[in-house]
Every structure is written in C-alpha cells, then in structure tokens.
Design an enzyme around this catalytic site. Structure first.
Site, mmCIF file in Angstrom:
data_model
loop_
_atom_site.group_PDB
_atom_site.id
_atom_site.type_symbol
_atom_site.label_atom_id
_atom_site.label_comp_id
_atom_site.label_asym_id
_atom_site.label_seq_id
_atom_site.Cartn_x
_atom_site.Cartn_y
_atom_site.Cartn_z
ATOM 1 N N LYS A 19 -55.255 9.502 38.033
ATOM 2 C CA LYS A 19 -56.488 10.160 37.594
ATOM 3 C C LYS A 19 -56.195 11.509 36.953
ATOM 4 O O LYS A 19 -56.796 11.870 35.944
ATOM 5 C CB LYS A 19 -57.470 10.328 38.764
ATOM 6 C CG LYS A 19 -58.096 9.008 39.197
ATOM 7 C CD LYS A 19 -59.192 9.198 40.233
ATOM 8 C CE LYS A 19 -59.747 7.847 40.688
ATOM 9 N NZ LYS A 19 -60.690 7.971 41.799
ATOM 10 N N LYS A 27 -57.346 -3.834 37.556
ATOM 11 C CA LYS A 27 -58.360 -4.101 38.580
ATOM 12 C C LYS A 27 -59.749 -3.796 38.026
ATOM 13 O O LYS A 27 -59.909 -2.904 37.189
ATOM 14 C CB LYS A 27 -58.090 -3.283 39.851
ATOM 15 C CG LYS A 27 -58.407 -1.815 39.741
ATOM 16 C CD LYS A 27 -58.643 -1.163 41.114
ATOM 17 C CE LYS A 27 -59.148 0.251 40.875
ATOM 18 N NZ LYS A 27 -59.792 0.879 42.011
ATOM 19 N N LYS A 79 -65.142 0.773 38.109
ATOM 20 C CA LYS A 79 -66.259 1.370 37.365
ATOM 21 C C LYS A 79 -65.744 2.295 36.272
ATOM 22 O O LYS A 79 -66.466 2.581 35.325
ATOM 23 C CB LYS A 79 -67.196 2.118 38.303
ATOM 24 C CG LYS A 79 -66.517 3.278 38.991
ATOM 25 C CD LYS A 79 -67.382 3.882 40.065
ATOM 26 C CE LYS A 79 -66.514 4.624 41.040
ATOM 27 N NZ LYS A 79 -66.598 4.108 42.389
HETATM 28 P P1 ADP Z 1 -63.697 2.047 42.263
HETATM 29 O O1 ADP Z 1 -62.304 1.590 42.562
HETATM 30 O O2 ADP Z 1 -64.471 1.142 41.354
HETATM 31 O O3 ADP Z 1 -63.713 3.475 41.803
HETATM 32 P P2 ADP Z 1 -64.231 2.878 44.965
HETATM 33 O O4 ADP Z 1 -62.987 3.666 44.824
HETATM 34 O O5 ADP Z 1 -65.483 3.585 45.342
HETATM 35 O O6 ADP Z 1 -64.503 2.040 43.632
HETATM 36 O O7 ADP Z 1 -63.922 1.708 45.987
HETATM 37 C C1 ADP Z 1 -64.792 1.301 47.024
HETATM 38 C C2 ADP Z 1 -64.160 0.139 47.773
HETATM 39 O O8 ADP Z 1 -64.023 -1.002 46.928
HETATM 40 C C3 ADP Z 1 -62.743 0.441 48.281
HETATM 41 O O9 ADP Z 1 -62.579 -0.179 49.547
HETATM 42 C C4 ADP Z 1 -61.865 -0.216 47.261
HETATM 43 O O10 ADP Z 1 -60.594 -0.557 47.786
HETATM 44 C C5 ADP Z 1 -62.669 -1.441 46.921
HETATM 45 N N1 ADP Z 1 -62.381 -1.914 45.563
HETATM 46 C C6 ADP Z 1 -62.558 -1.219 44.421
HETATM 47 N N2 ADP Z 1 -62.223 -1.943 43.350
HETATM 48 C C7 ADP Z 1 -61.797 -3.152 43.818
HETATM 49 C C8 ADP Z 1 -61.306 -4.339 43.193
HETATM 50 N N3 ADP Z 1 -61.207 -4.442 41.876
HETATM 51 N N4 ADP Z 1 -60.966 -5.388 43.985
HETATM 52 C C9 ADP Z 1 -61.073 -5.297 45.341
HETATM 53 N N5 ADP Z 1 -61.527 -4.202 45.987
HETATM 54 C C10 ADP Z 1 -61.885 -3.132 45.248
HETATM 55 NA NA NA Z 2 -60.991 2.490 44.420
#
Ligand code: ADP
Ligand code: NA
Length: 333
Positions: A114, A201, A204
C-alpha cells in the site's frame, strides 16, 4: 461460558462488501456462532487509514453492520459493535506498539504494497501501525480463533507474536496475560480472485469490473460474471495455475452451491464457458438476493440498527475494560 471465543472485523471502507469478504470471512463468522462465543466488529478506526470523507465513513459503518446482520450475524447470540465505541482498542494499541519492533512492523507486506502505491508523503503512521491496532482488537477479547482470508495471515502472525511477548515479559511463568489467537482460514475460499484479472485477489481497491459486490443490482452482478476473464481454451477444468479464471468461477459456484468441484467439472463436461457463467450468476443471485433485501430493511430502520450497536458496544466494553486493566497493571501503569 466455556465455549472458545472468536473475534473478527472488517473495515467500513466501501459502500458494499464484496464476495471475497463474504466467502473468505463473513460466512465463517455466521457458522462459528453455533460453536463459539462470537464477537464481531466494524473496525472504523482502521478505516481512517484511507482518509475517508466523514459522512461517507459514518454511512459505511452502518451499511457494513447491516451486511453482517443480513448475512446472519445474530445479535442475540453474538456481540456486534463498532470499534471506535470501545476506546480500549486505541489504548491497548499503544502498549502493544511499544512491544513491536520497528523492523518487525516494516516487514508487513500489506503495508509495503500500500505504501509503495501511495509514496512516503501519502503514507501515514496510522497505516504503518494498522497491524498493531488489529492485534489489540483481537487480544482485548482473548480470542481463541480469528476467521479471516489468506491476506490476513501475516497480520495474525504478528498478533500471535505480540500476545506471546506480552505473556513472556509480563505474566508469571506458566501463566497467560492474554490468549494467543489462532487464524481460522478455510482453504477453499481463502482467496477469491478478481473476475477481470483472475491472478489478483478480489479487492475493493482493484478493478470494479472484477468485483462482485453484495449490494450491487443483480444486473450488474450478472454482467460482471458474464464478462469474467477465462482463457482461449474451451475445456471446463479445475486448474488454478493454467486456468485461473475458470477455476475461480468453479470455486465460487462450489462454495455457494455446496456442490463439490469435481462434481461440477463432471456436470459441465462438454459444455461451454457461457454455460458455467450462467450457472454462477444463478447461485450468486440465490445467495446475495436475500442479503441485499434484508440490508434494505435494516437500513430503513436506522434507530434499531443503532440500538443493536449500542448494546453490542456495552457488552464488548465490559470485556475490553477488564483486559486493559489487567494489562496496564502487569506492565506497571
Ligand atoms: P479488502 O481486502 O477488500 O480491502 P478487508 O481488508 O476489509 O477487504 O478484508 C475483510 C476480510 O475479508 C478479511 O478477513 C480478508 O482476509 C477477507 N478478504 C478480503 N478479500 C478477500 C478475497 N479476495 N478472498 C477471500 N477473503 C478476502
Ligand atoms: Na484485506
């Protein structure tokens, strides 16, 4: 109670959660309520690391909580609260920050990724210490288990190290000041991939056309699935290395329908990618339709939602206050 305890949270940094969040984490949260004492948080302090607009942050905190409830988090059985309502999270973060090596924090790959995108001037100390705040979230509740996606494994390892360090420095030999948490990562859904770029992956912060958002209209979801990147071949087979796009669609179908992947492969033998995509659209809509509807109902009654969160904060705080007092005492504060 004597049941093991689960803690997890998600940041309110988008207008909707996506299918990766749901399959990687939220669905496990709902299931674990049957066997564990569960505590789930909307981690709004974490969301400040992306400097959100204040009104948007407030709205997203509510909509994130509504999605937890709509997916099946049950406030009668579990604790559901907003992180900033419990000031002990920030307080324990300071103590843990003083136990975290600068080099140790610098090795967190999510920070490295990041901050590389944002440059040194765009990167904040808050983003750097994010994993320490996450450790505080977990250790405050003596969580045994933390259900997350694969991308959180390294942060969980830091939480474990900090718990062990706190115990070895400040707890009498053979006793624990805080519980050392274990990650709970379900392999089949640990990493859902971006539809448009199936080696990345689903996130968002990725390409919108690669996302399936829980609250998107069904038409948008269908269009994105039908445009998902596959390959120049025509064979429907599960091979994440050679066929990442097709394998991702099979994983999503299997996770939502409960049909094992090898049975799906047999079912689609001789069929075209278009057939698989139509089937994925159907299972996704069957799963997300009811969630979308329930979120609408919850957001139409914001007072009830706020009341659930107020009760959750009271219950969470009662636990957090005890842990913080124990830690402060042990370290000499
Ligand atoms: P992002 O990764 O979209 O920014 P967050 O960091 O808020 O979302 O992640 C929230 C939860 O969702 C965490 O437990 C994260 O490991 C899980 N997560 C996020 N993206 C994925 C993905 N592509 N596949 C599986 N789990 C995910
Ligand atoms: Na994440």
């Amino acid at each position: 109670s004597s049941r093991p305890r689960v803690f997890s949270g998600m940041q309110p940094t988008a207008d909707s959660l996506h299918l990766g969040n749901y399959l990687g984490a939220l669905r496990q949260w709902v299931q674990l309520q049957d066997t564990h004492d569960a505590i789930y948080s909307v981690v709004d302090l974490h969301a400040l690391t992306v400097s959100p607009d204040p009104a948007a942050l407030r709205a997203r905190t509510r909509v994130t909580a509504a999605q937890y409830l709509a997916a099946g988090v049950d406030p009668e059985r579990s604790i559901l609260f907003v992180q900033s309502h419990v000031p002990e999270h920030a307080e324990l973060t300071w103590v843990l920050g003083c136990l975290t090596g600068f080099g140790e924090a610098s090795r967190m790959t999510q920070f490295k990724d990041k901050s590389a995108k944002q440059g040194t001037d765009g990167t904040t100390v808050g983003l750097f210490t994010y994993p320490v705040l996450m450790a505080a979230d977990i250790l405050l509740y003596d969580a045994d288990l933390v259900p997350v996606g694969e991308d959180q494994r390294q942060h969980l390892e830091l939480s474990r190290n900090l718990a062990q360090r706190l115990n070895s420095r400040y707890a009498p030999e053979g006793t624990e000041l805080v519980t050392v948490p274990e990650p709970y990562i379900v392999k089949a859904t640990a990493k859902i991939y971006d539809l448009a770029e199936p080696t990345a992956k689903m996130s968002k912060s990725g390409n919108p056309s690669g996302l399936i958002e829980l609250l998107d209209p069904p038409k948008v979801v269908a269009k994105r699935i039908k445009s998902a990147v596959t390959d120049a071949d025509t064979v429907i087979a599960f091979d994440p290395v050679a066929k990442p796009g097709v394998s991702n669609l099979l994983s999503i179908h299997s996770a939502l329908s409960g049909v094992p992947i090898d049975e799906l492969v047999a079912e689609f033998d001789g069929k075209m990618y278009g057939h698989l995509k139509v089937a994925v659209v159907d299972v996704v809509e069957a799963a997300l339709g009811p969630i979308r509807e329930r979120v609408g109902e919850l957001l139409a009654r914001p007072d009830e939602l706020d009341e659930i969160l107020a009760v959750g904060a009271q219950k969470a705080r009662a636990i957090a206050r005890e842990t913080l007092a124990r830690v402060y005492d042990a370290v000499g504060l």
